[in-house]
Design an enzyme around this catalytic site. Structure first.
Site, PDB file in Angstrom:
ATOM      1  N   LEU A   9      46.008  48.072  33.522  1.00  0.00           N
ATOM      2  CA  LEU A   9      45.700  47.524  32.204  1.00  0.00           C
ATOM      3  C   LEU A   9      45.661  48.622  31.139  1.00  0.00           C
ATOM      4  O   LEU A   9      46.259  48.485  30.072  1.00  0.00           O
ATOM      5  CB  LEU A   9      44.355  46.795  32.245  1.00  0.00           C
ATOM      6  CG  LEU A   9      43.780  46.324  30.904  1.00  0.00           C
ATOM      7  CD1 LEU A   9      44.711  45.346  30.222  1.00  0.00           C
ATOM      8  CD2 LEU A   9      42.406  45.709  31.103  1.00  0.00           C
ATOM      9  N   ALA A  10      44.975  49.725  31.424  1.00  0.00           N
ATOM     10  CA  ALA A  10      44.820  50.783  30.430  1.00  0.00           C
ATOM     11  C   ALA A  10      46.173  51.369  30.035  1.00  0.00           C
ATOM     12  O   ALA A  10      46.473  51.545  28.850  1.00  0.00           O
ATOM     13  CB  ALA A  10      43.897  51.879  30.966  1.00  0.00           C
ATOM     14  N   SER A  37      44.194  48.339  40.180  1.00  0.00           N
ATOM     15  CA  SER A  37      42.916  47.639  40.349  1.00  0.00           C
ATOM     16  C   SER A  37      42.737  46.548  39.303  1.00  0.00           C
ATOM     17  O   SER A  37      42.089  45.531  39.562  1.00  0.00           O
ATOM     18  CB  SER A  37      41.757  48.635  40.245  1.00  0.00           C
ATOM     19  OG  SER A  37      41.778  49.567  41.305  1.00  0.00           O
ATOM     20  N   ALA A  90      44.676  44.297  38.255  1.00  0.00           N
ATOM     21  CA  ALA A  90      45.202  42.997  38.671  1.00  0.00           C
ATOM     22  C   ALA A  90      44.259  42.286  39.624  1.00  0.00           C
ATOM     23  O   ALA A  90      44.347  41.069  39.790  1.00  0.00           O
ATOM     24  CB  ALA A  90      46.572  43.180  39.321  1.00  0.00           C
ATOM     25  N   GLN A  99      38.225  40.258  39.194  1.00  0.00           N
ATOM     26  CA  GLN A  99      37.899  38.836  39.253  1.00  0.00           C
ATOM     27  C   GLN A  99      36.921  38.417  38.172  1.00  0.00           C
ATOM     28  O   GLN A  99      36.884  37.257  37.773  1.00  0.00           O
ATOM     29  CB  GLN A  99      37.304  38.508  40.634  1.00  0.00           C
ATOM     30  CG  GLN A  99      38.297  38.676  41.779  1.00  0.00           C
ATOM     31  CD  GLN A  99      37.660  38.376  43.126  1.00  0.00           C
ATOM     32  OE1 GLN A  99      36.523  37.932  43.210  1.00  0.00           O
ATOM     33  NE2 GLN A  99      38.398  38.643  44.195  1.00  0.00           N
ATOM     34  N   GLY A 100      36.112  39.357  37.690  1.00  0.00           N
ATOM     35  CA  GLY A 100      35.048  38.982  36.770  1.00  0.00           C
ATOM     36  C   GLY A 100      35.570  38.535  35.420  1.00  0.00           C
ATOM     37  O   GLY A 100      35.452  37.383  35.034  1.00  0.00           O
ATOM     38  N   GLU A 130      27.054  36.996  33.878  1.00  0.00           N
ATOM     39  CA  GLU A 130      27.100  37.877  35.044  1.00  0.00           C
ATOM     40  C   GLU A 130      25.865  38.757  35.055  1.00  0.00           C
ATOM     41  O   GLU A 130      25.099  38.808  34.084  1.00  0.00           O
ATOM     42  CB  GLU A 130      28.388  38.711  35.060  1.00  0.00           C
ATOM     43  CG  GLU A 130      29.621  37.863  35.364  1.00  0.00           C
ATOM     44  CD  GLU A 130      30.899  38.685  35.519  1.00  0.00           C
ATOM     45  OE1 GLU A 130      30.848  39.913  35.395  1.00  0.00           O
ATOM     46  OE2 GLU A 130      31.945  38.057  35.745  1.00  0.00           O
ATOM     47  N   HIS A 153      30.295  47.861  44.894  1.00  0.00           N
ATOM     48  CA  HIS A 153      30.128  46.437  44.612  1.00  0.00           C
ATOM     49  C   HIS A 153      29.309  45.824  45.736  1.00  0.00           C
ATOM     50  O   HIS A 153      29.584  46.059  46.911  1.00  0.00           O
ATOM     51  CB  HIS A 153      31.482  45.739  44.519  1.00  0.00           C
ATOM     52  CG  HIS A 153      31.411  44.410  43.832  1.00  0.00           C
ATOM     53  ND1 HIS A 153      30.831  43.309  44.423  1.00  0.00           N
ATOM     54  CD2 HIS A 153      31.819  44.005  42.601  1.00  0.00           C
ATOM     55  CE1 HIS A 153      30.897  42.286  43.588  1.00  0.00           C
ATOM     56  NE2 HIS A 153      31.491  42.680  42.472  1.00  0.00           N
ATOM     57  N   HIS A 177      33.739  50.572  44.607  1.00  0.00           N
ATOM     58  CA  HIS A 177      34.394  49.631  43.702  1.00  0.00           C
ATOM     59  C   HIS A 177      34.829  50.257  42.391  1.00  0.00           C
ATOM     60  O   HIS A 177      35.936  49.991  41.910  1.00  0.00           O
ATOM     61  CB  HIS A 177      33.437  48.468  43.424  1.00  0.00           C
ATOM     62  CG  HIS A 177      33.990  47.399  42.553  1.00  0.00           C
ATOM     63  ND1 HIS A 177      35.099  46.651  42.907  1.00  0.00           N
ATOM     64  CD2 HIS A 177      33.593  46.926  41.334  1.00  0.00           C
ATOM     65  CE1 HIS A 177      35.361  45.773  41.943  1.00  0.00           C
ATOM     66  NE2 HIS A 177      34.477  45.924  40.979  1.00  0.00           N
ATOM     67  N   GLU A 189      39.780  53.710  34.266  1.00  0.00           N
ATOM     68  CA  GLU A 189      38.793  54.206  35.223  1.00  0.00           C
ATOM     69  C   GLU A 189      38.870  55.715  35.432  1.00  0.00           C
ATOM     70  O   GLU A 189      37.877  56.334  35.805  1.00  0.00           O
ATOM     71  CB  GLU A 189      38.949  53.473  36.561  1.00  0.00           C
ATOM     72  CG  GLU A 189      37.767  53.661  37.486  1.00  0.00           C
ATOM     73  CD  GLU A 189      37.825  52.770  38.712  1.00  0.00           C
ATOM     74  OE1 GLU A 189      37.038  53.007  39.640  1.00  0.00           O
ATOM     75  OE2 GLU A 189      38.651  51.833  38.741  1.00  0.00           O
ATOM     76  N   LEU A 240      37.185  46.429  31.992  1.00  0.00           N
ATOM     77  CA  LEU A 240      38.423  46.001  31.349  1.00  0.00           C
ATOM     78  C   LEU A 240      38.306  46.135  29.832  1.00  0.00           C
ATOM     79  O   LEU A 240      39.276  46.495  29.154  1.00  0.00           O
ATOM     80  CB  LEU A 240      38.768  44.561  31.732  1.00  0.00           C
ATOM     81  CG  LEU A 240      39.029  44.282  33.220  1.00  0.00           C
ATOM     82  CD1 LEU A 240      39.487  42.837  33.411  1.00  0.00           C
ATOM     83  CD2 LEU A 240      40.045  45.235  33.814  1.00  0.00           C
TER      84      LEU A 240
END
Length: 537
Positions: free
Chosen positions: A19-20, A46, A48, A51-52, A118, A238, A343, A367, A384
């Site tokens: 993503l970054a 990571s 992709a 889930q959160g 969350e 995690h 995690h 990250e 994210l």
């Protein structure tokens, strides 16, 4: 243009296609950008698998200040408060960017973005996609946009292993084929600006939710070039990976606990209510340690979603459901066996508010970077958000500070050779050492033993081995954990079980300093435990 074993990327080189990296590339458009990806873009990241979702204060009554306050509270005293607030204030704008790229975030019946709760958030502020598919959906949208963008060139199947340095400035990277057993000739990819977006460190540990590419090599590359590394001891485990032999371990998103799933042991006893006032929604480090101790005691740990979700499970959380079913578990009818797994790395390459590292010409985001937002314990779904905020900032900074042109020609040769794959027995040994001695719970003796073993593996592999990057990041984590004689956030020492006021600050360390810590730790080991060793420089 390629010439022999040199490729001139010309302008901006981004290492990493999560993503970054992809968001930064898109924000730089129409400026020419080359993205280096070890796997086809969209795979091996990571992002992709997230889930959160993404945290953003968009619900009526919620504010960026409240979001920042929750982030600071979760970070256990070491969060850069200015960074946390500025990132929270940019959240809504970056969500709009993703919407324009076609990310199908969940909406309520009125068509507004739906937000979930969350752990350790005081409001419902997590935007999701189909419950647990945010990372996958975001990456699909970004990959499509990158493929369609004429200013972005993607070089797939190549892994960077060393920064190319020209007169003290990052001027590209040395790379090799990602999956080849041997690569006799290093490939130099030159650029005027380098952005490291290479991901995390989970694969340094035996049990992790991270893909195989997450070996911390970006941190090592920067450290060996002289960059300051921040907070490397803070690794988030995690609480709820599915307990199985699968590597990586499938994740069970925290959002299940947000929807009411509870943690129980073999006897069906709910144990979190006696440990934290928020029970299952307590900070991740506290929940992870509680699960770790239930498992160590022989009582086991299970996530029970039967009452909260029941037959709605498959529709509400399809990714978790399929992962469970593939392992013979029916989460609608039985509790899910869970265990902590490496995690997320709160530490990484120290960057300023623009994403600049302490090495000229080198930026970092995602990250691999440490912005100060996460402190000792990352708040759920902030990763994210941080990645896209800093992707946008780096693009703006490069546009405003790096003139277009070509890299120079006075680049120092690589130190690491590329003759063999890093996938050696040394990696498996290192992962076991890190899990045993640098994991959820640590102590000084175990950390010193880990540093001794890391040094032994470094010597056995040789100074020019690709394994050196993996060992370097493991050493930075273990040495900083040894030096921090307290417990705080994701760093828990059984010989210093409480936070200590003198340590209420971030860690800033160079590789030279980590080597000195390691040498002292090894020297302090009792003779009976000590192996003849020498820490590589």
């Amino acid at each position: 243009m390629a010439q022999g074993n040199i490729v001139d990327a010309g302008d901006v080189l981004i290492v990493g296609a999560g993503l970054a990296g992809l968001f930064t590339a898109l924000k730089l458009s129409p400026r020419p950008v080359t993205v280096l990806a070890g796997a086809p873009i969209g795979d091996g990241a990571s992002s992709a698998w997230a889930q959160g979702g993404i945290a953003a204060a968009i619900e009526p009554g919620d504010t960026a200040e409240s979001h920042a306050a929750d982030t600071i509270a979760a970070g256990a005293g070491t969060v850069d408060e200015e960074a946390a607030l500025s990132i929270a204030r940019e959240a809504a704008t970056r969500i709009e960017d993703l919407l324009r790229l076609g990310v199908p975030f969940d909406r309520d019946i009125e068509g507004k973005l739906a937000v979930g709760r969350e752990a350790a958030h005081s409001h419902r502020r997590i935007v999701h996609v189909k419950g647990d598919q945010a990372g996958k959906a975001i990456m699909q949208a970004l990959v499509a946009a990158v493929r369609a963008c004429p200013s972005i060139r993607v070089m797939e199947g190549l892994s960077a292993y060393e920064l190319a340095i020209e007169n003290g400035r990052a001027a590209g990277v040395f790379a090799r084929p990602a999956h080849a057993a041997t690569a006799p000739q290093p490939l130099l990819i030159k650029a005027r600006a380098v952005v490291l977006a290479s991901g995390g460190v989970g694969q340094l540990f035996a049990v992790t939710t991270n893909p195989t590419q997450a070996r911390g090599e970006g941190v090592a590359m920067a450290a060996r070039a002289g960059a300051i590394i921040a907070d490397p001891e803070f690794v988030q485990f995690h609480p709820t990976a599915i307990a199985s032999t699968r590597d990586p371990a499938p994740l069970v998103t925290e959002a299940l606990r947000g929807e009411g799933a509870i943690l129980v042991n073999k006897a069906g006893q709910r144990f979190m209510t006696a440990i934290h006032e928020d029970a299952e929604l307590g900070p991740r480090d506290i929940v992870a340690r509680a699960i770790f101790r239930e498992i160590a005691s022989g009582r086991g740990a299970f996530l029970d979603a039967r009452a909260a979700l029941g037959t709605r499970f498959a529709d509400a959380f399809p990714t978790v459901y399929e992962n469970c079913r593939s392992l013979g578990i029916d989460p609608a009818r039985e509790p899910i066996p869970v265990a902590p797994a490496a995690h997320y790395h709160m530490g990484g390459i120290l960057v300023d508010a623009r994403g600049r590292s302490t090495v000229e010409g080198l930026w970092a985001c995602g990250e691999v970077a440490s912005t100060g937002m996460h402190g000792a314990n990352r708040l759920a779904s902030n990763s994210l958000l941080e990645a896209i905020v800093f992707g946008a900032r780096i693009a703006a900074d490069i546009d405003g500070s790096v003139p277009e042109g070509r890299a120079g020609h006075d680049i120092a040769p690589p130190v690491i050779g590329s003759a063999s794959s890093p996938d050696t027995p040394f990696v498996d040994q290192l992962r076991k050492i890190m899990a045993s001695h640098v994991g959820v719970e640590r102590d000084g003796s175990g950390l010193a033993h880990a540093l001794t073993e890391i040094a032994r593996l470094e010597r056995a592999a040789g100074p020019a081995s690709l394994f050196r990057n993996i060992a370097t990041t493991a050493k930075l984590i273990a040495a900083s954990a040894y030096a921090r004689e307290e417990s705080r956030g994701g760093h828990y020492r059984t010989d210093f079980t409480e936070p200590r006021a003198p340590w209420r600050h971030r860690t800033f360390v160079t590789l030279k300093e980590a080597n000195r810590i390691a040498e002292a730790a090894i020297a302090a080991l009792p003779a009976a435990q000590k192996e003849e060793t020498q820490v590589s420089a």
